[in-house]
Enzyme design. Sequence first.
Site, PDB file in Angstrom:
ATOM      1  CE  LYS A 173      -2.317   3.372   2.178  1.00  0.00           C
ATOM      2  NZ  LYS A 173      -1.891   4.661   1.507  1.00  0.00           N
ATOM      3  N   GLY A 226       6.096   5.935   8.405  1.00  0.00           N
ATOM      4  CA  GLY A 226       5.349   7.211   8.250  1.00  0.00           C
ATOM      5  C   GLY A 226       5.358   8.142   9.592  1.00  0.00           C
ATOM      6  CB  SER A 227       3.167  10.498  11.147  1.00  0.00           C
ATOM      7  OG  SER A 227       2.193   9.970  11.054  1.00  0.00           O
ATOM      8  N   GLY A 231       1.915   5.367  13.173  1.00  0.00           N
ATOM      9  CA  GLY A 231       2.579   4.176  13.699  1.00  0.00           C
ATOM     10  C   GLY A 231       1.894   3.520  14.724  1.00  0.00           C
ATOM     11  CD  GLU A 250      12.816   2.447  11.270  1.00  0.00           C
ATOM     12  OE1 GLU A 250      12.708   3.563  11.704  1.00  0.00           O
ATOM     13  OE2 GLU A 250      13.467   1.518  11.787  1.00  0.00           O
ATOM     14  CB  CYS A 284      12.327   9.833   8.728  1.00  0.00           C
ATOM     15  SG  CYS A 284      13.194   8.617   7.925  1.00  0.00           S
ATOM     16  CD  GLN A 331       4.826  17.941   5.445  1.00  0.00           C
ATOM     17  OE1 GLN A 331       3.912  17.150   5.536  1.00  0.00           O
ATOM     18  NE2 GLN A 331       5.534  18.331   6.323  1.00  0.00           N
ATOM     19  CD  GLU A 383       9.619  13.471  11.518  1.00  0.00           C
ATOM     20  OE1 GLU A 383       8.477  13.033  11.485  1.00  0.00           O
ATOM     21  OE2 GLU A 383      10.680  13.059  11.110  1.00  0.00           O
TER      22      GLU A 383
HETATM   23  P1  ADP Z   1       3.002  11.027   6.397  1.00  0.00           P
HETATM   24  O1  ADP Z   1       2.697  12.096   7.386  1.00  0.00           O
HETATM   25  O2  ADP Z   1       4.297  10.619   5.970  1.00  0.00           O
HETATM   26  O3  ADP Z   1       1.906  10.943   5.251  1.00  0.00           O
HETATM   27  P2  ADP Z   1       1.370   9.057   7.642  1.00  0.00           P
HETATM   28  O4  ADP Z   1       1.783   8.375   8.613  1.00  0.00           O
HETATM   29  O5  ADP Z   1       0.071   9.803   7.647  1.00  0.00           O
HETATM   30  O6  ADP Z   1       2.720   9.930   7.352  1.00  0.00           O
HETATM   31  O7  ADP Z   1       1.305   8.027   6.226  1.00  0.00           O
HETATM   32  C1  ADP Z   1       2.216   6.911   5.924  1.00  0.00           C
HETATM   33  C2  ADP Z   1       1.476   5.832   5.437  1.00  0.00           C
HETATM   34  O8  ADP Z   1       0.525   5.370   6.237  1.00  0.00           O
HETATM   35  C3  ADP Z   1       0.681   6.119   4.070  1.00  0.00           C
HETATM   36  O9  ADP Z   1       0.480   5.205   3.115  1.00  0.00           O
HETATM   37  C4  ADP Z   1      -0.635   6.503   4.797  1.00  0.00           C
HETATM   38  O10 ADP Z   1      -1.677   6.378   3.802  1.00  0.00           O
HETATM   39  C5  ADP Z   1      -0.798   5.293   5.644  1.00  0.00           C
HETATM   40  N1  ADP Z   1      -1.768   5.661   6.924  1.00  0.00           N
HETATM   41  C6  ADP Z   1      -2.184   6.745   7.149  1.00  0.00           C
HETATM   42  N2  ADP Z   1      -3.131   6.502   8.540  1.00  0.00           N
HETATM   43  C7  ADP Z   1      -3.175   5.118   8.298  1.00  0.00           C
HETATM   44  C8  ADP Z   1      -4.066   4.358   9.268  1.00  0.00           C
HETATM   45  N3  ADP Z   1      -4.739   4.839  10.433  1.00  0.00           N
HETATM   46  N4  ADP Z   1      -4.060   2.885   9.132  1.00  0.00           N
HETATM   47  C9  ADP Z   1      -3.050   2.398   8.081  1.00  0.00           C
HETATM   48  N5  ADP Z   1      -2.297   3.227   7.087  1.00  0.00           N
HETATM   49  C10 ADP Z   1      -2.274   4.661   7.252  1.00  0.00           C
END
Ligand code: ADP
Length: 481
Positions: A173, A226-227, A231, A250, A284, A331, A383
């Site tokens: 995904k 991701g964030s 996470g 991560e 990151c 952003q 961050e």
């Molecule tokens: P960023 O701020 O880098 O977009 P996110 O953590 O929001 O960081 O997103 C990183 C990834 O996680 C993306 O592919 C996003 O679609 C996915 N994502 C965001 N929220 C969820 C969630 N609740 N469950 C699963 N995947 C998610």
Amino acid sequence: MQKINSNFIAGAWVPSVDVLKNINPSDTNDVIGEFASAAVSETEQAIDSAFAAFPAWSRSSPQLRHDMLKNVGDEILVRKEELGRLLSREEGKTLAEGVAEVVRAGQIFQFYAGESLRIAGDRLDSARTNVEIEIAREAVGVVGLITPWNFPIAIPAWKIAPALAYGNCVVFKPAELVPASAHALTEILARSGIPEGVFNLVPWQVSVAGQTILNSAKVAAVSFTGSVATGRKIAQSCVLSSPMKKMQLEMGGKNPLIVLDDADLDFAIECAVNGAYFATGQRCTASSRLIVTENIHDRFVAGLSERIRELVVDHALKADSQMGPVVDQKQFDQDNEYIRVGIDEGAKLSVGGEQLKRGTPGFYLSPALFTEANNDMRIAREEIFGPIAAVIRVADYESALQVANDTEFGLSAGICTTSLKYAQHFKRNSEAGTVMVNLPTAGTDYFAPFGGRKGSSYGSREQGRYAVEFYTTVKTAYTTS
Ligand code: ADP
């Protein structure tokens, strides 16, 4: 505009009812294409097909996996210019950065092609006579891979390649903002000789199918980048699902770069420019806290400010651009909000932080440097993920180390010094997973372990041979004859 509208499920391109537009952040009039947005049912089909493919794939010949991964790596490298251009067009990093990232992705696939031939176990003599113990590594199962937008091909590569090398099946995904690179990578995988169902692309939206992978009993493990907030949610879902899932997270960083009085000034400035502003600060591992001792402080700030003013910020695909735009409006607004927060907190905005007009409509922000910051400010604790860094003045090495470690994160940390004593002490006492001496905090090798400590990471390391920990599970067999 290319019209691409498909998931990749069970070895076939399956159209989605919903599509998402992919917009170029350097030129918002440029629509790169329309890409699939997978529904719950499509995501479930992808999981089912991966689950069905697992028994055969996990027992497949390592030679088959090697050849397939090598084909992928080779094709990525041959097409590095074209794929780099596509990546820079959708993400906004400069063309040089885009091509370099594609090369890295190709190298990662080649590395794990080799690793699939080197899955080693262990053997022990039992305490009991005539009993031997074999310790084998086996594939985990179906893995869900969830990736962010800032490295649209390298992060998918460093999850997909080891997952496949060690015999797992993948449901991938990618991030909403960068479907084109994910799609291009999937096309390459699709013609690499990979069996049906082993690899699936389902770019679901969180609001549509966010929980599908996380709730599925057929998914054994999830690797996420991701964030922190996301996470944490993923971790909760993995623990609450039945059976519980293995997970690897991560997340963010608030990476310090210490500059000591004895540092080579020009070198330290280059480390800071690279670490804080390359890739528009959207890494990151970016250096966002520049912790500088008293005697070099003013010279460092003056030299760094001059270098920042020289940085050419423009369309990512222009040959002379040194920094591309911020990735999207959200952003961009967040970066501007942090600039306001920093000023309100009493830090001094010494350089940049202005919206820039260029030949095409895009999210252009001049690289920003705060000075007179302290480590309690939000700009030093949260961050930001943009081209914004803050200088924190400290008295000496001891206070620099204390400030560097005073953070909830622990991904990367750097020091610029000519003193072996301080360099060694910092390597041993930094609370980060990655330590850089006289190097920018960002910029790691694809064959070395990567990951952080504290709030930055959860689970075992990614990349290099260390990835085997996550993508395999250990079986201990006792035999007597
Ligand atoms: P960023 O701020 O880098 O977009 P996110 O953590 O929001 O960081 O997103 C990183 C990834 O996680 C993306 O592919 C996003 O679609 C996915 N994502 C965001 N929220 C969820 C969630 N609740 N469950 C699963 N995947 C998610």
